[in-house]
Motif scaffolding. Structure first.
Motif, PDB file in Angstrom:
ATOM      1  N   GLY A 170       0.813  -1.212   0.000  1.00 31.33           N
ATOM      2  CA  GLY A 170       0.000   0.000   0.000  1.00 31.33           C
ATOM      3  C   GLY A 170       0.847   1.262   0.000  1.00 31.33           C
ATOM      4  N   LEU A 171       1.935   1.227   0.745  1.00 26.40           N
ATOM      5  CA  LEU A 171       2.840   2.374   0.798  1.00 26.40           C
ATOM      6  C   LEU A 171       3.401   2.681  -0.577  1.00 26.40           C
ATOM      7  N   ARG A 172       3.774   1.633  -1.301  1.00 23.02           N
ATOM      8  CA  ARG A 172       4.314   1.807  -2.650  1.00 23.02           C
ATOM      9  C   ARG A 172       3.289   2.495  -3.553  1.00 23.02           C
ATOM     10  N   HIS A 173       2.037   2.085  -3.459  1.00 27.68           N
ATOM     11  CA  HIS A 173       0.981   2.678  -4.284  1.00 27.68           C
ATOM     12  C   HIS A 173       0.731   4.139  -3.902  1.00 27.68           C
ATOM     13  N   GLU A 174       0.811   4.446  -2.617  1.00 29.06           N
ATOM     14  CA  GLU A 174       0.446   5.783  -2.150  1.00 29.06           C
ATOM     15  C   GLU A 174       1.552   6.818  -2.316  1.00 29.06           C
ATOM     16  N   VAL A 175       2.807   6.409  -2.114  1.00 27.00           N
ATOM     17  CA  VAL A 175       3.884   7.410  -2.115  1.00 27.00           C
ATOM     18  C   VAL A 175       4.960   7.116  -3.149  1.00 27.00           C
ATOM     19  N   GLY A 176       4.755   6.094  -3.989  1.00 25.13           N
ATOM     20  CA  GLY A 176       5.751   5.757  -5.000  1.00 25.13           C
ATOM     21  C   GLY A 176       5.951   6.884  -5.989  1.00 25.13           C
ATOM     22  N   GLY A 177       6.996   6.757  -6.767  1.00 32.51           N
ATOM     23  CA  GLY A 177       7.381   7.814  -7.698  1.00 32.51           C
ATOM     24  C   GLY A 177       8.767   8.268  -7.311  1.00 32.51           C
ATOM     25  N   ASP A 178       8.823   9.151  -6.318  1.00 31.59           N
ATOM     26  CA  ASP A 178      10.117   9.593  -5.800  1.00 31.59           C
ATOM     27  C   ASP A 178      10.611   8.682  -4.680  1.00 31.59           C
ATOM     28  N   ILE A 179       9.695   7.956  -4.057  1.00 32.18           N
ATOM     29  CA  ILE A 179      10.022   7.172  -2.865  1.00 32.18           C
ATOM     30  C   ILE A 179       9.892   5.685  -3.178  1.00 32.18           C
ATOM     31  N   ARG A 180      10.925   4.917  -2.843  1.00 30.64           N
ATOM     32  CA  ARG A 180      10.936   3.489  -3.128  1.00 30.64           C
ATOM     33  C   ARG A 180      10.523   2.685  -1.886  1.00 30.64           C
ATOM     34  N   THR A 181       9.970   1.516  -2.128  1.00 30.05           N
ATOM     35  CA  THR A 181       9.590   0.611  -1.038  1.00 30.05           C
ATOM     36  C   THR A 181       9.985  -0.809  -1.406  1.00 30.05           C
ATOM     37  N   THR A 182      10.737  -1.444  -0.522  1.00 30.29           N
ATOM     38  CA  THR A 182      11.179  -2.824  -0.723  1.00 30.29           C
ATOM     39  C   THR A 182      10.778  -3.665   0.475  1.00 30.29           C
ATOM     40  N   THR A 183      10.235  -4.834   0.212  1.00 32.39           N
ATOM     41  CA  THR A 183       9.960  -5.802   1.262  1.00 32.39           C
ATOM     42  C   THR A 183      10.958  -6.951   1.139  1.00 32.39           C
ATOM     43  N   ILE A 184      11.623  -7.262   2.243  1.00 31.17           N
ATOM     44  CA  ILE A 184      12.567  -8.378   2.285  1.00 31.17           C
ATOM     45  C   ILE A 184      11.907  -9.513   3.057  1.00 31.17           C
ATOM     46  N   GLU A 185      11.886 -10.708   2.461  1.00 32.32           N
ATOM     47  CA  GLU A 185      11.209 -11.851   3.071  1.00 32.32           C
ATOM     48  C   GLU A 185      12.186 -13.011   3.242  1.00 32.32           C
ATOM     49  N   PRO A 186      12.918 -13.035   4.350  1.00 32.49           N
ATOM     50  CA  PRO A 186      13.890 -14.109   4.555  1.00 32.49           C
ATOM     51  C   PRO A 186      13.242 -15.380   5.096  1.00 32.49           C
ATOM     52  N   GLY A 187      13.887 -16.492   4.779  1.00 31.60           N
ATOM     53  CA  GLY A 187      13.572 -17.747   5.438  1.00 31.60           C
ATOM     54  C   GLY A 187      14.399 -17.862   6.707  1.00 31.60           C
ATOM     55  N   ALA A 188      14.900 -19.046   6.985  1.00 30.17           N
ATOM     56  CA  ALA A 188      15.682 -19.272   8.202  1.00 30.17           C
ATOM     57  C   ALA A 188      17.049 -18.602   8.073  1.00 30.17           C
ATOM     58  N   VAL A 189      17.261 -17.590   8.883  1.00 30.16           N
ATOM     59  CA  VAL A 189      18.508 -16.829   8.881  1.00 30.16           C
ATOM     60  C   VAL A 189      19.039 -16.790  10.302  1.00 30.16           C
ATOM     61  N   GLU A 190      20.326 -16.968  10.458  1.00 25.86           N
ATOM     62  CA  GLU A 190      20.932 -16.998  11.788  1.00 25.86           C
ATOM     63  C   GLU A 190      20.783 -15.634  12.469  1.00 25.86           C
ATOM     64  N   SER A 191      20.036 -15.603  13.568  1.00 23.91           N
ATOM     65  CA  SER A 191      19.824 -14.374  14.337  1.00 23.91           C
ATOM     66  C   SER A 191      19.215 -14.760  15.676  1.00 23.91           C
ATOM     67  N   GLU A 192      18.946 -13.755  16.505  1.00 32.86           N
ATOM     68  CA  GLU A 192      18.327 -14.009  17.799  1.00 32.86           C
ATOM     69  C   GLU A 192      16.818 -14.200  17.693  1.00 32.86           C
ATOM     70  N   LEU A 193      16.263 -14.043  16.507  1.00 39.47           N
ATOM     71  CA  LEU A 193      14.818 -14.164  16.325  1.00 39.47           C
ATOM     72  C   LEU A 193      14.300 -15.510  16.818  1.00 39.47           C
ATOM     73  N   LYS A 194      15.091 -16.544  16.654  1.00 40.92           N
ATOM     74  CA  LYS A 194      14.662 -17.905  17.007  1.00 40.92           C
ATOM     75  C   LYS A 194      14.510 -18.095  18.509  1.00 40.92           C
TER      76      LYS A 194
END
Length: 247
Positions: A170-194
Motif C-alpha cells: 500500500g505504501l508503494r501505491h500511495e507514495v511511489g514515484g520519488d520514494i521506493r519501497t522494498t519488502t525483504i522476506e527471509p527464510g531461516a537466517v541466523e539471528s536471535e529471532l529464534k
C-alpha cells in the motif's frame, strides 16, 4: 553499483544483533552512513565503535520501536548528524511461536506492537523527510512466514508478517514515484529471532529447524542490492531462504 550506496544515510532498527547488525556493518563497509537503533545501547555502542574503527561512519540511539517518540528521535538524529535520510530499514522484530490454543495474548500483543506498529512508526517518522527531499527508500523486513503461514505455532507471527507485506504494498501505491519501497522476506537466517518463543515445545522445534539457517549477511547483501539500484528502479520484493528450506 556500490557507488549508489556510498554516502547514503541509512537508519536501521533492531540493529544490535542479527540481520540489523550484519546490515549495518555491510552497508558501512560500502560507504553508507549508518544510524543504529535498538533497545540495547551497550551493543549499539560497540557496533558503532567497530564500524568507526574500520573507517566507516556510524551513530546510534537507544530505541524501542514500540514507542513512536523514540523512533522519531532516531530519524531526527540521522537528519541532525548527516543532514538527510536516504533509507530506513524497519527490521526490529519478535517471533514468539506457540500454538494459538496456548492463548499467549501478551505475546500476540508484543508481536503486533513490534512487528506491525514498529514498522508503521518508522514510516511515520521517515515519510515527511522523504517527501520534503523528494527521495527516500523504505525497506521493511517481512518473512517467508508472510507468504505462507508458518505451522505449527506461527499463526499470529505470520499474521504480523503478512501485515508488513500489505503495508509495504500500500505504501508503494500511495507514495511511489520519488520514494521506493522494498519488502525483504527471509527464510531461516541466523539471528536471535529464534529465541523469542516462551513455549518450550515450540522453542525446541525452532532450534532444530534453524540448523539449516543461512548467515545474516545473506540478508545484508540482498538489502544492499535493493539500495544500490538507480533511483528509477524500485526492487519491490526479495524472497531468500536456504536452498534446503522447502517452504
Amino acid at each position: 553499483m556500490s557507488e549508489n550506496i556510498a554516502n547514503k544515510v541509512v537508519v536501521i532498527t533492531g540493529a544490535s544483533s542479527g540481520l540489523g547488525e550484519a546490515t549495518a556493518r555491510h552497508l558501512a563497509s560500502l560507504g553508507a552512513k549508518v544510524v543504529l537503533g535498538a533497545r540495547r545501547a551497550d551493543k549499539l555502542e560497540k557496533i558503532a565503535g567497530e564500524i568507526r574503527t574500520a573507517g566507516g561512519e556510524a551513530e546510534y540511539l537507544k530505541t524501542d520501536v514500540t514507542v513512536p517518540s523514540e523512533v522519531q528521535a532516531l530519524v531526527d538524529k540521522a537528519v541532525s548528524a548527516y543532514g538527510r535520510l536516504d533509507v530506513i530499514i524497519n527490521n526490529a522484530g519478535l517471533m514468539a511461536i506457540a500454538p494459538i490454543s496456548e492463548l499467549k495474548v501478551d505475546e500476540w500483543d508484543r508481536m503486533i506492537d513490534i512487528n506491525i506498529k514498529g514498522v508503521l512508526y518508522g514510516v511515520a517518522a521517515a515519510l515527511p523527510v522523504f517527501q520534503q527531499q523528494k527521495s527516500g527508500h523504505f525497506i521493511n523486513i517481512s518473512s517467508v512466514a508472510g507468504i505462507k503461514v508458518f505451522s505449527p505455532g506461527g499463526t499470529v507471527y505470520s499474521g504480523t508478517k503478512y501485515a508488513v507485506r500489505a503495508i509495504s504494498d500500500g505504501l508503494r501505491h500511495e507514495v511511489g514515484g520519488d520514494i521506493r519501497t522494498t519488502t525483504i522476506e527471509p527464510g531461516a537466517v541466523e539471528s536471535e529471532l529464534k529465541y523469542g518463543s516462551s513455549h518450550q515445545e515450540s522453542a525446541d522445534m525452532l532450534g532444530a529447524f534453524y540448523q539449516l539457517a543461512i548467515p545474516s549477511d545473506s540478508v545484508a547483501r540482498a538489502i544492499a542490492y535493493a539500495i544500490e539500484q538507480p533511483a528509477n528502479v524500485d526492487i519491490n520484493e526479495i524472497v531468500l531462504r536456504p536452498t534446503v528450506q522447502d517452504f
